[in-house]
Design a protein around this motif. Structure first.
Motif, short mmCIF file in Angstrom:
data_model
loop_
_atom_site.label_atom_id
_atom_site.label_comp_id
_atom_site.label_asym_id
_atom_site.label_seq_id
_atom_site.Cartn_x
_atom_site.Cartn_y
_atom_site.Cartn_z
N VAL A 50 0.78 -1.05 -0.12
CA VAL A 50 0.01 -0.04 -0.09
C VAL A 50 0.98 1.18 -0.02
O VAL A 50 1.74 1.34 0.67
CB VAL A 50 -1.07 0.02 1.25
N LEU A 51 0.67 2.21 -0.95
CA LEU A 51 1.34 3.36 -0.94
C LEU A 51 0.36 4.55 0.11
O LEU A 51 -0.69 4.62 -0.27
CB LEU A 51 1.41 4.26 -2.27
N VAL A 52 1.00 4.72 1.08
CA VAL A 52 0.25 5.53 2.30
C VAL A 52 0.15 7.11 1.54
O VAL A 52 1.02 7.59 1.33
CB VAL A 52 1.04 5.64 3.62
N GLU A 53 -1.12 7.40 1.61
CA GLU A 53 -1.39 8.66 0.83
C GLU A 53 -1.70 9.75 1.74
O GLU A 53 -1.41 11.01 1.55
CB GLU A 53 -2.63 8.59 -0.19
N GLY A 54 -2.21 9.65 3.25
CA GLY A 54 -2.31 10.59 4.03
C GLY A 54 -3.41 9.99 5.09
O GLY A 54 -3.74 8.90 5.27
N VAL A 55 -3.93 11.11 5.86
CA VAL A 55 -4.86 10.89 7.07
C VAL A 55 -6.21 10.89 6.33
O VAL A 55 -6.64 11.65 5.51
CB VAL A 55 -4.60 11.88 8.02
N SER A 56 -7.15 9.99 7.05
CA SER A 56 -8.37 9.62 6.56
C SER A 56 -9.26 10.99 6.69
O SER A 56 -9.11 11.67 7.75
CB SER A 56 -8.67 8.35 7.21
N LYS A 57 -10.04 11.38 5.90
CA LYS A 57 -10.83 12.55 5.92
C LYS A 57 -11.88 12.29 7.02
O LYS A 57 -12.46 13.21 7.63
CB LYS A 57 -11.44 12.77 4.62
N LYS A 58 -12.32 10.93 7.12
CA LYS A 58 -13.41 10.67 8.29
C LYS A 58 -13.00 10.65 9.72
O LYS A 58 -13.53 10.86 10.72
CB LYS A 58 -14.14 9.52 7.80
N ASN A 59 -11.46 10.19 9.80
CA ASN A 59 -11.03 9.84 11.27
C ASN A 59 -9.66 10.20 10.99
O ASN A 59 -8.88 9.69 10.51
CB ASN A 59 -11.31 8.29 11.34
N GLU A 60 -9.27 11.32 11.96
CA GLU A 60 -8.00 11.65 11.87
C GLU A 60 -7.01 10.88 12.31
O GLU A 60 -5.63 10.76 12.32
CB GLU A 60 -7.63 13.14 12.69
N HIS A 61 -7.38 9.88 13.30
CA HIS A 61 -6.68 8.66 13.71
C HIS A 61 -6.26 7.44 12.67
O HIS A 61 -5.61 6.47 13.01
CB HIS A 61 -6.95 8.03 14.83
N THR A 62 -6.74 7.73 11.41
CA THR A 62 -6.63 6.59 10.47
C THR A 62 -6.02 6.95 9.20
O THR A 62 -6.02 8.24 8.90
CB THR A 62 -7.99 6.14 10.09
N LEU A 63 -5.22 6.32 8.71
CA LEU A 63 -4.24 6.58 7.46
C LEU A 63 -5.23 5.97 6.54
O LEU A 63 -5.86 4.87 6.54
CB LEU A 63 -2.93 5.95 7.58
N THR A 64 -5.04 6.44 5.09
CA THR A 64 -5.46 5.98 3.99
C THR A 64 -4.15 5.75 2.96
O THR A 64 -3.49 6.69 2.88
CB THR A 64 -6.50 6.69 3.24
N GLY A 65 -4.83 4.69 2.03
CA GLY A 65 -3.61 4.45 0.93
C GLY A 65 -4.21 3.72 -0.32
O GLY A 65 -5.36 3.21 0.06
N ARG A 66 -3.46 3.26 -1.27
CA ARG A 66 -3.92 2.61 -2.36
C ARG A 66 -3.13 1.27 -2.38
O ARG A 66 -1.98 1.41 -2.35
CB ARG A 66 -3.64 3.51 -3.47
N THR A 67 -3.65 0.23 -2.71
CA THR A 67 -3.34 -0.97 -3.07
C THR A 67 -2.63 -0.87 -4.69
O THR A 67 -3.07 0.16 -5.18
CB THR A 67 -3.69 -2.09 -3.19
N GLU A 68 -1.93 -1.73 -5.02
CA GLU A 68 -1.21 -1.65 -6.30
C GLU A 68 -2.74 -1.87 -7.49
O GLU A 68 -2.69 -1.14 -8.29
CB GLU A 68 -0.52 -3.04 -6.72
N GLY A 69 -3.62 -2.60 -6.80
CA GLY A 69 -4.95 -2.80 -7.90
C GLY A 69 -5.65 -1.38 -7.75
O GLY A 69 -6.98 -1.33 -7.92
N PHE A 70 -5.31 -0.12 -6.95
CA PHE A 70 -6.15 0.94 -6.82
C PHE A 70 -7.29 0.85 -5.56
O PHE A 70 -8.05 1.59 -5.68
CB PHE A 70 -6.53 1.47 -8.12
N LYS A 71 -6.95 -0.11 -4.93
CA LYS A 71 -8.26 -0.13 -3.84
C LYS A 71 -7.58 0.78 -2.91
O LYS A 71 -6.71 0.71 -2.27
CB LYS A 71 -8.39 -1.60 -3.34
N LEU A 72 -8.72 1.37 -2.17
CA LEU A 72 -8.53 2.18 -0.96
C LEU A 72 -8.52 1.34 0.30
O LEU A 72 -9.28 0.59 0.53
CB LEU A 72 -9.67 3.18 -0.81
#
Ligand code: 5AD
Ligand code: SF4
Length: 445
Positions: free
Chosen positions: A392-414
């Motif tokens: 997963v390429l870690v993209e940033g902090v989730s918009k919904k929850n500041e304690h959660t990170l979000t990223g994308r898998t190679e297959g572009f899944k969040l």
């Protein structure tokens, strides 16, 4: 030059990644001249609205936003309102802006973005309004700066324009004919980006499959050749591209997925409709059978490839039976995700003149059942990820929850997961704990 120094600008962008990237260029040019970005139009000296004309709701949102600029101009006569992008390549829109929104100072189009700083200087220096739209030309302006939205991923144009004239689509009229950048210019840009910390590039074009770039050696390179060249760039980790027309997807490109470890196992392959009658009236140049065969070939060559698509419902003349064919195709392919659209009449396109337009309520009813079918497929696909470990390429902090990170898998899944902010920008292993309809949840390993 100094006329622009210290001015605060705000860009409002509608539409696709191509537009987002144009806004990055506009931003880059303004920062080069000493301007500063602000994220609120109320706090800006200059507002730029970058418009999209793909569907009617984009037009409506634009005029709504444009209306709000009036009070800023009334408060501050020095305030400069600018509009650009696809809508400005249409004369009837320019006429409307000029007659009904007289507080607009600058109008420019998709072919003359590079001219924007000069237009702005004229407005400040000579206190006059400017409208400058370039006709399409084969020339490509290279070397423009760009202020990236993300530090670790970047958009790179490989070609501009579209020659396909799908009968519903306005893009060939607003973005002009296809022209490809040279492979050397593209590789040079990506090398500079990786030097600046970029790990993932998304190659942009309306139909990247018809890329044909002239090399300095006099030879022409197709899109698969380009991928092989980019795959060799040191420091780069991921390559994606948007968008691919099924009629031009070559076996050579499918082979590139197998050979190039940096090319992500993901493809956006717009199908638009599942009925051959509708596909033919859309001028898509492939059949349902040909499309399904492509999906089969892709999955055979690249078993874990993820596939997304675009689908239009309510194209003129679409019967219940045609629509059922779209539903059955969606069930057969089982997409990882799909963008679904209600057909929207676009002035100047052939389909706008078709007499058998579909009533809104039928369009909406079909749309709802399509969304259900798409979501069922996405939920099923995502559920298969439970227990897998994904990069997963870690993209940033989730918009919904500041304690959660979000990223994308190679297959572009969040993917959402708990983790430290200093993981942002890294490619890490995440174990998937849950597959939901629109995203995955996981934990860092
Ligand atoms: N109406 C609805 N959807 C459209 N698209 C393009 N033109 C229209 C239109 N007139 C959709 C297509 C395309 C995506 C970017 O937008 O599905 O792939
Ligand atoms: Fe529009 Fe068709 Fe070109 Fe895509 S390929 S931009 S849908 S005309």
């Amino acid at each position: 030059m100094d006329l622009l120094k210290g001015k605060k600008y705000n860009i409002i962008t509608f539409g696709c990644q191509m537009n987002e990237h144009d806004s990055e260029t506009i931003s880059g040019m303004l920062q080069e001249r000493g301007c500063q970005e602000t994220f609120s139009k109320d706090d800006s000296d200059i507002t730029i609205i970058n418009t999209c004309s793909i569907r009617e709701n984009a037009d409506k949102r634009f005029f709504g936003t444009l209306g709000q600029l009036k009070k800023l101009k009334e408060k501050n006569p020095e305030y400069v309102a600018c509009v650009c992008g696809c809508m400005m390549q249409q004369q009837h829109i320019i006429d409307t802006v000029k007659s009904k929104y007289p507080w607009v100072d600058i109008i420019f189009g998709t072919h003359n973005i590079h001219r924007f700083p000069q237009l702005l200087e004229k407005v400040y220096g000579e206190k006059k309004k400017m409208a400058e739209i370039f006709e399409d030309s084969p020339e490509i302006v290279e070397g423009l700066p760009s202020k990236r939205l993300y530090k670790h991923k970047a958009f790179v144009n490989v070609m501009y324009g579209c020659n396909n004239f799908c009968t519903y689509c306005i893009v060939p009229y607003t973005r002009g004919r296809e022209k490809s950048r040279s492979p050397e210019d593209i590789v040079k840009e990506i090398r500079t980006l990786t030097g600046d910390g970029v790990k993932e590039v998304t190659l942009l074009g309306q139909n990247v499959n018809s890329y044909r770039g002239a090399g300095g050696n006099g030879k022409f390179y197709d899109f698969a050749d380009l991928i092989y060249m980019i795959n060799d760039i040191e420091g780069l980790e991921r390559i994606r591209f948007m968008t691919s027309h099924p009629k031009d997807l070559s076996d050579k490109l499918i082979q590139a997925y197998v050979d190039c470890e940096k090319l992500c196992n993901y493809i956006h392959l717009p199908v638009q409709a599942g009925s051959n009658t509708v596909l033919s009236r859309m001028n898509r140049h492939y059949t349902r059978e040909k499309y399904l065969e492509l999906v089969h070939k892709l999955r055979k060559a690249v078993p874990d490839i993820t596939i997304s698509t675009d689908i239009i419902v309510g194209f003129p003349g679409e019967t219940d039976e045609d629509f059922r064919e779209t539903l059955s195709l969606v069930r057969e392919v089982e997409y990882d995700s799909a963008f679904t659209f209600l057909y929207s009449v676009r002035k100047g396109t052939p389909a706008a003149e078709y007499e058998d337009q579909i009533p809104e309520e039928i369009k909406h009813r079909r749309f709802d059942s399509l969304v259900d079918a798409v979501n069922e497929g996405s939920a099923r696909r995502n559920a298969l990820y439970k227990g897998r470990v994904e990069k997963v390429l870690v993209e940033g902090v989730s918009k919904k929850n500041e304690h959660t990170l979000t990223g994308r898998t190679e297959g572009f899944k969040l993917v959402d997961f708990k983790g430290d902010r200093d993981l942002i920008g890294q490619i890490i292993d995440v174990e998937i704990t849950e597959g939901k309809t629109f995203s995955l949840a996981g934990k860092v390993l």
